[in-house]
Design an enzyme around this catalytic site. Structure first.
Site, PDB file in Angstrom:
ATOM      1  CG  HIS A   1      41.838  39.908  42.298  1.00  0.00           C
ATOM      2  ND1 HIS A   1      40.566  39.435  42.035  1.00  0.00           N
ATOM      3  CD2 HIS A   1      41.691  40.823  43.276  1.00  0.00           C
ATOM      4  CE1 HIS A   1      39.698  40.056  42.817  1.00  0.00           C
ATOM      5  NE2 HIS A   1      40.362  40.900  43.581  1.00  0.00           N
TER       6      HIS A   1
ATOM      7  CB  CYS B   1      37.993  35.068  38.359  1.00  0.00           C
ATOM      8  SG  CYS B   1      38.358  33.327  38.101  1.00  0.00           S
ATOM      9  CG  HIS B   2      37.364  38.667  40.454  1.00  0.00           C
ATOM     10  ND1 HIS B   2      38.084  37.565  40.838  1.00  0.00           N
ATOM     11  CD2 HIS B   2      36.200  38.618  41.134  1.00  0.00           C
ATOM     12  CE1 HIS B   2      37.380  36.873  41.728  1.00  0.00           C
ATOM     13  NE2 HIS B   2      36.241  37.488  41.932  1.00  0.00           N
ATOM     14  N   GLY B   3      38.108  40.054  35.862  1.00  0.00           N
ATOM     15  CA  GLY B   3      38.365  41.017  34.795  1.00  0.00           C
ATOM     16  C   GLY B   3      39.722  41.682  34.782  1.00  0.00           C
TER      17      GLY B   3
END
Length: 189
Positions: free
Chosen positions: A129, A153-155
């Protein structure tokens, strides 16, 4: 008339010699320019070659003899983290049970591992990502909903084959080029 003919022969002879001299001067000038060009280019090109320390980092050799089934290690390859996991039979079965049509980036475990060594999964430890380092390689780290890796960080959630299953990551964790140099040693790169 004999003098005119002799004079014409002398002029022709002088012209032929002049052309020969000019040709020699042109060839010599072009050759000198070529030698000068090569002498200028060789140092420029050779300075662009990678240094010895860069060449040393182009591959990473790892001893995997201490990695028990179900365990993973983090290593460094080209200044980036790499994960090496010894999959258990249960993790292999779970990965093989997932229908490829349900995956965002469909790859089987067989495609992500070397033939005859399906229990060894080698992936770059960089989330696809935004480049964070996922958790799940070290003992006690969260492995996400699918038992593989979890990017805090963003799952993004990865399964036991390091395939993206949930979250914003667009693709699976990258599998670098690697080979087994012995039963207990792998060479990455």
């Amino acid at each position: 008339m004999a003098t005119t003919t002799g004079s014409a022969d002398t002029d022709t002879l002088a012209t032929e010699e002049g052309v020969r001299r000019r040709d020699f001067i042109n060839i010599a000038a072009v050759a000198a320019a070529g030698v000068g060009g090569v002498a200028t280019l060789v140092p420029l090109i050779s300075q662009m070659a990678p240094s010895k320390d860069v060449l040393a980092e182009s591959t990473t050799e790892l001893d995997i003899s201490a990695i028990e089934p179900g365990q993973a290690i983090k290593a460094v390859f080209r200044k980036q983290p790499v994960f090496v996991r010894n999959l258990t039979q249960r993790e292999i079965d779970e990965a093989n049970a997932v229908p490829l049509s349900s995956l965002r980036d469909p790859q089987s475990l067989e495609e992500r591992t070397l033939e005859g060594r399906q229990n060894w999964l080698v992936t770059m430890g960089v989330c696809t990502h935004l480049g964070c380092v996922p958790l799940g390689a070290a003992e006690g780290e969260p492995r996400g909903e699918f038992g593989g890796y979890f990017c805090p960080c963003h799952g993004s959630h990865y399964d036991t084959a390091a395939r993206i299953r949930k979250g914003p990551a667009p693709t699976n964790l990258e599998v670098p080029d690697y080979e087994f140099t012995s039963d207990t040693t792998i060479l990455i790169g």
